[in-house]
Write an enzyme that holds these catalytic residues in place. Sequence first.
Site, PDB file in Angstrom:
ATOM      1  N   ASP A 209       0.841  -1.194   0.000  1.00  0.00           N
ATOM      2  CA  ASP A 209       0.000   0.000   0.000  1.00  0.00           C
ATOM      3  C   ASP A 209       0.879   1.247   0.000  1.00  0.00           C
ATOM      4  O   ASP A 209       2.107   1.143  -0.015  1.00  0.00           O
ATOM      5  CB  ASP A 209      -0.922   0.014   1.227  1.00  0.00           C
ATOM      6  CG  ASP A 209      -0.165   0.208   2.542  1.00  0.00           C
ATOM      7  OD1 ASP A 209       1.089   0.232   2.539  1.00  0.00           O
ATOM      8  OD2 ASP A 209      -0.830   0.346   3.577  1.00  0.00           O
ATOM      9  N   ASP A 211       1.324   4.606   2.420  1.00  0.00           N
ATOM     10  CA  ASP A 211       0.941   5.212   3.688  1.00  0.00           C
ATOM     11  C   ASP A 211       1.337   6.682   3.661  1.00  0.00           C
ATOM     12  O   ASP A 211       2.511   7.003   3.467  1.00  0.00           O
ATOM     13  CB  ASP A 211       1.678   4.525   4.846  1.00  0.00           C
ATOM     14  CG  ASP A 211       1.481   3.024   4.839  1.00  0.00           C
ATOM     15  OD1 ASP A 211       0.389   2.574   5.190  1.00  0.00           O
ATOM     16  OD2 ASP A 211       2.437   2.297   4.459  1.00  0.00           O
ATOM     17  N   ASP A 355      -3.435   4.379   2.650  1.00  0.00           N
ATOM     18  CA  ASP A 355      -3.765   4.816   4.008  1.00  0.00           C
ATOM     19  C   ASP A 355      -3.423   6.293   4.123  1.00  0.00           C
ATOM     20  O   ASP A 355      -2.282   6.686   3.861  1.00  0.00           O
ATOM     21  CB  ASP A 355      -2.920   4.052   5.058  1.00  0.00           C
ATOM     22  CG  ASP A 355      -3.319   2.600   5.187  1.00  0.00           C
ATOM     23  OD1 ASP A 355      -4.440   2.244   4.767  1.00  0.00           O
ATOM     24  OD2 ASP A 355      -2.510   1.812   5.722  1.00  0.00           O
TER      25      ASP A 355
HETATM   26  P1  GTP Z   1       4.138  -2.612   3.105  1.00  0.00           P
HETATM   27  O1  GTP Z   1       2.940  -1.700   3.051  1.00  0.00           O
HETATM   28  O2  GTP Z   1       3.772  -4.005   2.812  1.00  0.00           O
HETATM   29  O3  GTP Z   1       5.266  -2.126   2.271  1.00  0.00           O
HETATM   30  O4  GTP Z   1       4.717  -2.595   4.601  1.00  0.00           O
HETATM   31  P2  GTP Z   1       4.605  -1.440   5.667  1.00  0.00           P
HETATM   32  O5  GTP Z   1       5.745  -1.557   6.577  1.00  0.00           O
HETATM   33  O6  GTP Z   1       4.392  -0.123   4.998  1.00  0.00           O
HETATM   34  O7  GTP Z   1       3.318  -1.872   6.481  1.00  0.00           O
HETATM   35  P3  GTP Z   1       1.925  -1.134   6.731  1.00  0.00           P
HETATM   36  O8  GTP Z   1       1.491  -0.327   5.575  1.00  0.00           O
HETATM   37  O9  GTP Z   1       0.985  -2.198   7.182  1.00  0.00           O
HETATM   38  O10 GTP Z   1       2.184  -0.201   7.974  1.00  0.00           O
HETATM   39  C1  GTP Z   1       3.097   0.859   7.991  1.00  0.00           C
HETATM   40  C2  GTP Z   1       3.429   1.212   9.395  1.00  0.00           C
HETATM   41  O11 GTP Z   1       2.306   1.807  10.040  1.00  0.00           O
HETATM   42  C3  GTP Z   1       3.812   0.007  10.241  1.00  0.00           C
HETATM   43  O12 GTP Z   1       4.890   0.328  11.070  1.00  0.00           O
HETATM   44  C4  GTP Z   1       2.614  -0.263  11.106  1.00  0.00           C
HETATM   45  O13 GTP Z   1       2.978  -0.725  12.381  1.00  0.00           O
HETATM   46  C5  GTP Z   1       1.986   1.085  11.180  1.00  0.00           C
HETATM   47  N1  GTP Z   1       0.544   0.961  11.210  1.00  0.00           N
HETATM   48  C6  GTP Z   1      -0.258   0.290  10.378  1.00  0.00           C
HETATM   49  N2  GTP Z   1      -1.543   0.426  10.744  1.00  0.00           N
HETATM   50  C7  GTP Z   1      -1.525   1.192  11.833  1.00  0.00           C
HETATM   51  C8  GTP Z   1      -2.523   1.701  12.694  1.00  0.00           C
HETATM   52  O14 GTP Z   1      -3.728   1.488  12.555  1.00  0.00           O
HETATM   53  N3  GTP Z   1      -2.083   2.479  13.711  1.00  0.00           N
HETATM   54  C9  GTP Z   1      -0.745   2.762  13.904  1.00  0.00           C
HETATM   55  N4  GTP Z   1      -0.372   3.517  14.926  1.00  0.00           N
HETATM   56  N5  GTP Z   1       0.196   2.285  13.127  1.00  0.00           N
HETATM   57  C10 GTP Z   1      -0.192   1.524  12.113  1.00  0.00           C
HETATM   58 MN    MN Z   2       2.639   0.289   3.864  1.00  0.00          MN
HETATM   59 MN    MN Z   3      -0.543   0.711   5.573  1.00  0.00          MN
END
Ligand code: GTP
Ligand code: MN
Ligand code: MN
Length: 431
Positions: A209, A211, A355
């Site tokens: 995704d 973020d 996100d």
């Molecule tokens: P990929 O998207 O697969 O590349 O991995 P990513 O490391 O970006 O994972 P992800 O998009 O799931 O999450 C990004 C970061 O945000 C991670 O460190 C998560 O712990 C954090 N995160 C994800 N969802 C939430 C949430 O609802 N609340 C908080 N505080 N952190 C979140």
């Molecule tokens: Mn991510």
């Molecule tokens: Mn995410």
Amino acid sequence: AKTTVNERTENIPIYECQRETPLQHHNEHITHALEILAKEADFRNDDINYSRALAFRRAACVFKCLPSRVEGVQEIQSLHNIGSHVKRIVEDILDNGYSSEAEKTENNDWFKTMMTFTGVFGVGPAIADKWYRLGLRTIEDLKIEQTLPNKDERISTGLTFHDDLTLPVLRSEAEALADLIRCELDTIDPQYQLVVTGGFRRGKDCGHDVDILLTHPVEGKEKGILEDLLHRLDRQGRLIYGKREQSTWNDGVLQGENIKGQYLKSTLDHFEKWIGIMKLDKKCRQCCLNYGLNSNEKQQELLHSSLDMKKVSHLRPDTMSHMDPKNNSTKRKCPSSSSEDRGTNDRTWYARRVDLIVTPTSQFYYALVGWTGSKHFNRSLRLYAQKELHMKLTSHALYDTTKKHLIPANSEQEVFKNLHLRYLEPVERNC
Ligand code: GTP
Ligand code: MN
Ligand code: MN
């Protein structure tokens, strides 16, 4: 004289947040197996298996930060977080070239199905397991089984766009999306700031995704931005599905709930956010050959089959203005909005998971650390803060539970300083 791995590694600090964990490391042959076993434990979805998954992940993290490839089991004798089970697995890998336990898991019908089903947007282990027990095995099974997923709009959307959503999001797409949002924010108020966080900020070239963290330098002015932004994106026909959550933050949040450590298990926070699926033009996919291309074979295949290879980006994360919140990017020209949906194959866009998170400026740097991750890195930070400093760290703030006050931070460096930790760059937080 040549030092042994032992001599070089016996001083590895206990907490992952006290050491550098790069994206690429020397022990993929071991961490791959351990991560499969961690995943399997996660799928089992109970307290005992939560601890097992954590133990596998902690062990994997130790291997990720070793300075060289482990070639003999004697090299890992003195390492912490490596229990007898992990030692057996490593021994198996060193003797036979692979872990028979991990391989058995990988070929297990339940595990394979759980991998497939939890890969659908909106589906967690509980639902996936329920479907497995109903005899369902493939995405096609789910699509045919009309009654199941359609009850939940999120899941039915996840199924409709499953092919798109399992095609890795590339860095160039994250950039394009950030440009697009930057452009809209600029027309509202150029003081709004955005930063691409998550895996891309840690140097990954692709992810599941995008973020994006949004803020405004004047406290309070961040309110309402998401509604405005989403309205604009919707008018451009870019939104496929999304759920907007209101901020649930209040001052009581910190002192109250979950101080005993329950909050370590969840990544949930109280920010206003939008978790959704957007359309992004196919032409935004440009291959990045800089570094860190995921070794996953499927991703490689997908990368090369569906990419416009004409433009090769050599951007590293530290050269990208979006990745640096301090670098206020100059105004950009609005990219043209995507064309109309013309069916599946000849459409000009891919569905992408996005996100969007809104933070007040006073909480920005804690939010930045929290949303940069990795997930395991965050867990380690929070555990360390609690155990070693009697402080509670969240994506909102750092709270001193003894002195009962908040500790502010005006940079990521200050977040680490407040935690008495050596600063780690985002690319060193890949545990
Ligand atoms: P990929 O998207 O697969 O590349 O991995 P990513 O490391 O970006 O994972 P992800 O998009 O799931 O999450 C990004 C970061 O945000 C991670 O460190 C998560 O712990 C954090 N995160 C994800 N969802 C939430 C949430 O609802 N609340 C908080 N505080 N952190 C979140
Ligand atoms: Mn991510
Ligand atoms: Mn995410």
